[in-house]
Structure formats: C-alpha cells, structure tokens
Design a protein around this motif. Sequence first.
Motif, short mmCIF file in Angstrom:
data_model
loop_
_atom_site.label_atom_id
_atom_site.label_comp_id
_atom_site.label_asym_id
_atom_site.label_seq_id
_atom_site.Cartn_x
_atom_site.Cartn_y
_atom_site.Cartn_z
N HIS A 74 -28.36 -6.99 -2.90
CA HIS A 74 -27.71 -5.85 -2.26
C HIS A 74 -28.32 -5.65 -0.88
O HIS A 74 -29.21 -6.41 -0.47
N THR A 102 -22.26 -10.64 -1.03
CA THR A 102 -20.93 -10.06 -1.11
C THR A 102 -20.46 -9.67 0.29
O THR A 102 -21.26 -9.61 1.23
N ASN A 135 -17.67 -11.41 -8.11
CA ASN A 135 -18.24 -11.39 -9.47
C ASN A 135 -17.61 -12.49 -10.33
O ASN A 135 -16.97 -12.23 -11.35
N ALA A 149 -22.98 -7.95 -12.47
CA ALA A 149 -22.78 -6.70 -11.74
C ALA A 149 -23.48 -5.54 -12.45
O ALA A 149 -23.28 -5.31 -13.64
N LEU A 151 -25.22 -1.32 -11.61
CA LEU A 151 -25.16 -0.19 -10.70
C LEU A 151 -26.56 0.35 -10.44
O LEU A 151 -27.34 0.57 -11.36
N LYS A 154 -24.94 4.68 -7.71
CA LYS A 154 -23.52 4.35 -7.53
C LYS A 154 -23.30 3.10 -6.69
O LYS A 154 -22.16 2.73 -6.41
N PRO A 156 -23.13 -0.80 -6.05
CA PRO A 156 -23.03 -2.07 -6.77
C PRO A 156 -24.13 -3.04 -6.31
O PRO A 156 -24.38 -3.21 -5.13
N GLU A 178 -20.90 -6.92 -18.73
CA GLU A 178 -21.92 -7.64 -17.97
C GLU A 178 -23.11 -8.00 -18.85
O GLU A 178 -23.76 -9.03 -18.63
#
Length: 253
Positions: A74, A102, A135, A149, A151, A154, A156, A178
């Motif tokens: 992330h 991503t 994903n 995936a 969290l 909130k 991803p 997942e």
Amino acid sequence: MTITFLGTGTSQGVPVIACDCQVCASADPKDKRLRSSVMVEIDGKVIVVDSGPDFRQQLLRANVKRLDALLFTHEHKDHTAGMDDIRAFNYRQKAPVDVYATERVQAALKREFAYIFHEYKYPGIPELNLHTIVNEPFEVEGIPVVPIAVLHYKLPVLGFRFGGFTYITDAKTISDAEKEKIKGSDVLVINALQREEHISHFTLAEGIAFAQELGAKQTWFTHISHRLGKHADVALELPTNVRLAYDGLKLEM
C-alpha cells in the motif's frame, strides 16, 4: 525459497528520539526493529515487499546484491519512502527494476517521486518498469504470486502469497473469501502491533486468534510496535507454532 525479514517494526507509536522505555533501551538485538519489509529469494530471483524509510540501511545490513522486483502492499510512507534506493541496483544490474503496485498506489508513487516519472529524465534517477496489480494471481519473473486483499481500517492493502509463504502487513479485517487464499500456508506472516485495541492493526490477541483460525504450520508476527513489549517477554506468551519475527531472521522453505 529463502525468506529474510529486512525489518519487522513500524512507525506506529514509536518515538523518534529520546525514548527510554524497556524495548527502546533493550540490549537485545531482536528489539531493534526497522520498518517492515521482507525479501523472498526463489530460483535465483530476489523479490522485496515494501521499501520504507529504512530501505537503504536494510539492504546494506543484509548485504543484498540483487533486486529483481519490488512489490508494494500500500501507499503509506513507512512502506514506500525508500523506493529511490533501487537506483543502486540499476547501476549494478544495468537494467530497470520491476515495480508492482495497484493503480491507487502507483498514483501515490507518482506524486511522491514525480522526478522518476517526469517526461524529461534527470541523469541517474531510479529506473523502473511499473506493473499494475489487481486482485488476481500474477507472475514475477515466472514466479506465481497470489495477492490477498485486506483492510487497514478502510484502506485497501494487499498481502502476497508465494507458494507456501504468505505475507500480510497492516491488516485489521480480512474477508472469508480472502482467508481461503491463505489456508494451507506453511508459513504465515501477519501484523501484531500492540496489546491495546487499534483501529487499523491486529493486536497481539487478534493475531494469535487469526493464526489459530488459519492453522499455518508456522505463524510469525511483524509490524511490531515498541508498545507490544520486549521480544523475550512476549515470546513466552505465544503458542508453540506462533512466534515474533525479528530483523535479520531467515527462513528456509
């Protein structure tokens, strides 16, 4: 497969200077944690997940001589801030480094490292090939990777599974679908930030419960805050197949 924990710590709750708590003052090297990152070596290929602010120090400490790919979980700075340091591998390997993220994370990288992506390249800037993750399973240098995936409150975040090894950091919520991707792992790595409830990370108790639910042969905790306590003390509280990871730990699979 060789797994090397380049870092097992976090920016969450960690004082920058002048902390005299038991963990920060500890002489045990297992209590000296740089920001979380892991290196996976398979068939001569070297893949690193996340490059935080300590990336250069981690690479030098682990004597890393090659980097084929960098994967991002992330966009938070404690996971991306060191990306500039891939330039050493550009020089050594005479080639760009493959970077996987991503679209949302790519947008953040382009904001933070605008000079890398500028139309007019300044000499010596990091060179990379950007690959988009969704994903769905993908390959890195012919090595199958399964994204998972989760969290982070909130936000991803992606974990990654390489064969029997699953690596997840910055997780608070994981759906049943997942979790199915994780089942059957020989080694599971999951975050366990602290004992107290946290809005976006597993606590120690939640990490233990998750490990017992998923039933991996081994579970290792990473992304550890100094608030969790000293490595030697916490280790005594854990089930036999659940352990605290530490910087420099190597696992052979």
